[in-house]
Structure formats: C-alpha cells, structure tokens
Write an enzyme that holds these catalytic residues in place. Structure first.
Site, PDB file in Angstrom:
ATOM      1  N   ASP A  80       6.413   1.179   7.151  1.00 29.98           N
ATOM      2  CA  ASP A  80       5.023   0.823   6.833  1.00 29.98           C
ATOM      3  C   ASP A  80       4.497   1.669   5.684  1.00 29.98           C
ATOM      4  O   ASP A  80       3.807   2.645   5.902  1.00 29.98           O
ATOM      5  CB  ASP A  80       4.170   0.998   8.086  1.00 29.98           C
ATOM      6  CG  ASP A  80       2.724   0.577   7.902  1.00 29.98           C
ATOM      7  OD1 ASP A  80       2.445  -0.181   6.959  1.00 29.98           O
ATOM      8  OD2 ASP A  80       1.883   1.001   8.707  1.00 29.98           O
ATOM      9  N   GLU A 108       4.171  -6.094   4.109  1.00 28.37           N
ATOM     10  CA  GLU A 108       4.146  -5.399   5.401  1.00 28.37           C
ATOM     11  C   GLU A 108       5.379  -5.808   6.219  1.00 28.37           C
ATOM     12  O   GLU A 108       5.926  -6.903   6.046  1.00 28.37           O
ATOM     13  CB  GLU A 108       2.865  -5.742   6.171  1.00 28.37           C
ATOM     14  CG  GLU A 108       1.592  -5.231   5.545  1.00 28.37           C
ATOM     15  CD  GLU A 108       1.290  -3.781   5.892  1.00 28.37           C
ATOM     16  OE1 GLU A 108       2.142  -3.119   6.514  1.00 28.37           O
ATOM     17  OE2 GLU A 108       0.196  -3.312   5.524  1.00 28.37           O
ATOM     18  N   ASP A 159      -0.366   4.428   0.978  1.00 26.43           N
ATOM     19  CA  ASP A 159      -0.770   5.454   1.945  1.00 26.43           C
ATOM     20  C   ASP A 159      -0.034   5.265   3.264  1.00 26.43           C
ATOM     21  O   ASP A 159       0.461   4.167   3.585  1.00 26.43           O
ATOM     22  CB  ASP A 159      -2.283   5.442   2.166  1.00 26.43           C
ATOM     23  CG  ASP A 159      -2.806   4.111   2.695  1.00 26.43           C
ATOM     24  OD1 ASP A 159      -2.373   3.058   2.195  1.00 26.43           O
ATOM     25  OD2 ASP A 159      -3.646   4.128   3.615  1.00 26.43           O
ATOM     26  N   HIS A 212       4.036   3.953  12.450  1.00 24.94           N
ATOM     27  CA  HIS A 212       3.050   4.861  13.049  1.00 24.94           C
ATOM     28  C   HIS A 212       3.643   5.737  14.151  1.00 24.94           C
ATOM     29  O   HIS A 212       2.897   6.347  14.912  1.00 24.94           O
ATOM     30  CB  HIS A 212       1.850   4.076  13.613  1.00 24.94           C
ATOM     31  CG  HIS A 212       1.066   3.324  12.581  1.00 24.94           C
ATOM     32  ND1 HIS A 212      -0.281   3.038  12.716  1.00 24.94           N
ATOM     33  CD2 HIS A 212       1.420   2.795  11.384  1.00 24.94           C
ATOM     34  CE1 HIS A 212      -0.700   2.367  11.653  1.00 24.94           C
ATOM     35  NE2 HIS A 212       0.331   2.208  10.833  1.00 24.94           N
ATOM     36  N   GLU A 223      -5.152   1.680   2.566  1.00 24.23           N
ATOM     37  CA  GLU A 223      -5.044   0.479   3.393  1.00 24.23           C
ATOM     38  C   GLU A 223      -5.155   0.827   4.864  1.00 24.23           C
ATOM     39  O   GLU A 223      -5.747   0.074   5.650  1.00 24.23           O
ATOM     40  CB  GLU A 223      -3.706  -0.225   3.111  1.00 24.23           C
ATOM     41  CG  GLU A 223      -3.547  -1.579   3.799  1.00 24.23           C
ATOM     42  CD  GLU A 223      -3.003  -1.496   5.228  1.00 24.23           C
ATOM     43  OE1 GLU A 223      -3.072  -2.492   5.952  1.00 24.23           O
ATOM     44  OE2 GLU A 223      -2.508  -0.416   5.623  1.00 24.23           O
ATOM     45  N   HIS A 256       0.842  -1.199   0.000  1.00 25.11           N
ATOM     46  CA  HIS A 256       0.000   0.000   0.000  1.00 25.11           C
ATOM     47  C   HIS A 256       0.877   1.250   0.000  1.00 25.11           C
ATOM     48  O   HIS A 256       1.995   1.254   0.522  1.00 25.11           O
ATOM     49  CB  HIS A 256      -0.972   0.004   1.191  1.00 25.11           C
ATOM     50  CG  HIS A 256      -0.341   0.075   2.553  1.00 25.11           C
ATOM     51  ND1 HIS A 256       0.085   1.249   3.124  1.00 25.11           N
ATOM     52  CD2 HIS A 256      -0.089  -0.889   3.467  1.00 25.11           C
ATOM     53  CE1 HIS A 256       0.569   1.002   4.328  1.00 25.11           C
ATOM     54  NE2 HIS A 256       0.483  -0.287   4.560  1.00 25.11           N
TER      55      HIS A 256
END
Length: 384
Positions: free
Chosen positions: A101, A161, A71, A355, A133, A69
């Site tokens: 990520d 991932e 995003d 994150h 995602e 992904h």
C-alpha cells in the site's frame, strides 16, 4: 531501472503521512526529467510535501494516467521482524512499509514511465504521485485542481491500490465528522443538578447506532461489497478531566462510508436534526447546552460501469475478466467525479497485507503488474 530496485529505493523514504514526502518526489522527478518527461510538482503550503504529475509522449492528446500515493501509515507500536523502511526479500515476498500500500505499484509505474521514454508513443502516458492519501485523499486535490483547469485531461485512469491485479470498479465514499457536546460542569456528588457532556455524546452515539441498524436492515444494498450497505462508525471519543468532576465538554469522531445510492449529507442532516431537537429539550434547565457537528474530510464513491471502455481496456491489459468492488477508499472517486475521467482500481498485492507489521507484496504480484505495464506501453505505441 528494474521495478524491484525502484521499490527498494522508495521503501527507504519514510514517507509516513505526518512527515514530508518531498525527498521521494524529488527522487522520482530527477529520474523522469533525465529521460525527457515533462514534470510538474504541486507543493503544499509548507513546501515539504508535493504531488508530481508527469507526461511521457505527445502533449496534444489525452493519455492513460497511472495514479498512486506516496505516503504510508505509521509503524509505531507494530511488531516488525524486519526493518520497516528497508526492503527485505524473503521466500518470494518483498517486505517493507508500503510494499503493498502502495509503493509496489508506484515502482512498477515509474519503471514503465522510464521504459516509455525510449518508445515512440502515439498516446501519452501520465503519472500522478500524491501525498496524504492515508488521511483522507487530501493531497491529490491540488493536483486535480490543476487538471481541472488544463485544456486536456487523461482519457483513462488506473489507481494502483492493491487488488491482487483484479479490476475494481467501485468503492464507497467517506465523510468524516467531529461532534462536540457542551454541558455544564459540577461536582460528581451533585451530578443530577448539572449536565454531563459525555452522557450527551453517548446519547447521540446511540442515535447513530440506531441509524446504522436501520440502514443495515432496510437501506440500499450492493452485494459486490463485503459489507453491502452504508455504514456509520464512531472511532474516537474524549471527555472529562477527573472522575469527581461532571464534564462540561465531550467530543467524538465518526464517519459515514456510503454507497453511491445514499447521500451522506442527508444522513448528516438527519443526525443534526436529531441533535438540535435533543439540545432544545435540555436548554430549559441548561441554556449553555449545545452540540456542534463539523465535517473534517470527505471524498466521493467510485462507481464505474463494468461495461465501460476503461474496464474493458484494463481487463485486456491485466488478463483478468472479472470485476470487484473494494472496501477501502481511493483517489479514484475524485478523478471520476471531479474530472469525469473514467477510472478503475488495479494494482499488485492485497490490502490484507497493508497497514500491518511485515507488510509485503509478492514478487509474482509485482511481475504481474509489470506485465500489465508492458501491455499498456504496447497499446500506447499503437495509439488508442
């Protein structure tokens, strides 16, 4: 182009899920078309976001799909020591939003695709880049719809991932829902004579917590997960306008992260049945009492057999014999359940760095991913 150079370019696109990703997708599209890849874009209704699906090699047979992904999660409110949308190299680490990520894997996959175009592949390489995602595997669904209608589907799928290059065979499914409680407003001095919607919501939250305790104590278990049972979680709650007004409306968001053995629809039905019985008891005095529950997003678990061909294949590429299951969700469950494509999760870095401020992937992890890609290309030249 080298993987680190590609990663530097990818990080510079601020593709937070709330914002467009089209510039990044078009950047990748140009690179791939320039080397002769067949490329298709699947745009969202706004035209500002898109999935990319590319094939290098023969078009008449199934190949190996690399899925990632594009995003990333927001950086607002985080204490970064480096510019989040500029890649910074420091002490063997590559820092920037998305390095772990999962733009590190996307960069490695893109570099592999560019190299693949110089080779005579007997088995094709497919590349899938998706959007949204991070908000529940939303964007990839239109790409999967396209593949579901295609005459040939990929033979294997690797979702990149971050797993520290270990081969992950499973993750839980997720169902997100919104509950809205409707009561009757009034002056707080007369609170017992009206119906407090926040109290209603909290009563249902108490039921959800009890259900969670029962699952933890006596539900299905899978020791491969950090949390080995299905979980229920309330993440946001709203209600009320002033302290001296009994609120007539409250809502909360909750989720179910389920093992393959547990059906989230059955758990939702259990919550709905309890809510209906609870409301029925209130309507004698408050006919407007109501509780509604709407599912806002869902994706299935991934549960690939550790002895399957795809696991042995990717273990051979990565050099890691062990398998694991990951706590976070991925698009892998959709590829597996919707398309019946055998799927594993394997990529550079760790979600422990995702994150967060100063997110990073190590140069060593990225090199290990490149080595896996080189091994993959060698297999595709020979043919599967």
């Amino acid at each position: 182009m080298q993987t680190i150079d590609l990663l530097r370019d990818l990080i510079a696109f601020p593709t937070v899920s709330a914002d467009p990703n089209l510039d990044l997708i078009q950047y990748c599209e140009t690179l791939l078309r320039d080397v002769g890849a067949q490329v298709e874009l699947i745009k969202d209704p706004s035209g500002q976001k898109a999935n990319l699906y590319a094939t290098i090699g023969p078009l008449d047979r199934p190949g190996v799909l690399l899925s990632g992904h594009t995003d990333v999660v927001p950086v607002v409110g985080q204490d970064w020591t480096v510019p989040p949308f500029e890649m910074t190299e420091r002490d063997g680490l590559l820092l920037g939003r998305g390095c772990a990520d999962m733009k590190g894997f996307v960069a490695s996959a893109m570099a592999a695709a560019l190299r693949a175009a110089t080779l005579d592949l007997k088995t094709p390489l497919h590349l899938a880049l998706s959007y949204d995602e991070e908000i529940g595997c939303v964007g990839v669904r239109s790409l999967i719809d396209m593949l579901a209608a295609a005459p040939i589907r990929p033979r294997f799928c690797i979702v990149g991932e971050p797993t520290s290059m270990q081969v992950a065979t499973g993750h839980k499914g997720k169902t997100a829902a919104r509950l809205v409680a409707t009561g009757r407003e009034g002056h707080s001095a007369l609170a017992p004579s009206v119906l407090n919607a926040i109290h209603m919501a909290c009563d249902i939250i108490s039921f959800i917590r009890d259900l969670q305790e029962k699952l933890a104590a006596a539900g299905a278990r899978d020791p491969a997960y950090d949390v080995p049972y299905t979980t229920l979680h309330v993440g946001m709650i709203e209600g009320g306008t002033a302290l001296n007004i009994v609120p007539n409306r409250s809502e909360f968001l909750f989720e179910i992260r389920n093992l393959i053995e547990d059906d989230p629809q059955q758990l939702l039905a259990h919550i709905r049945d309890h809510a209906a019985s609870y409301v029925q008891g209130l309507r004698k005095n408050f006919p407007q009492a109501d509780i509604s529950i709407d599912v806002t997003n869902t994706y299935p678990p991934l549960n690939t057999d550790p002895d399957s061909d795809v696991v042995q294949f990717v273990q051979g590429l990565s050099g890691h014999d062990a398998t694991l299951k990951v706590a976070f969700g991925t698009e892998g469950g959709l590829f597996s359940s919707r398309l019946d494509v055998p799927t594993v999760v394997c990529g550079p870095g760790s979600m422990a760095q995702g994150h967060k401020p100063d997110e990073y992937v190590s140069v060593a992890q990225l090199a290990a991913c490149d080595a896996m890609m080189d091994a993959l290309l060698q297999r595709l030249v020979v043919g599967l």
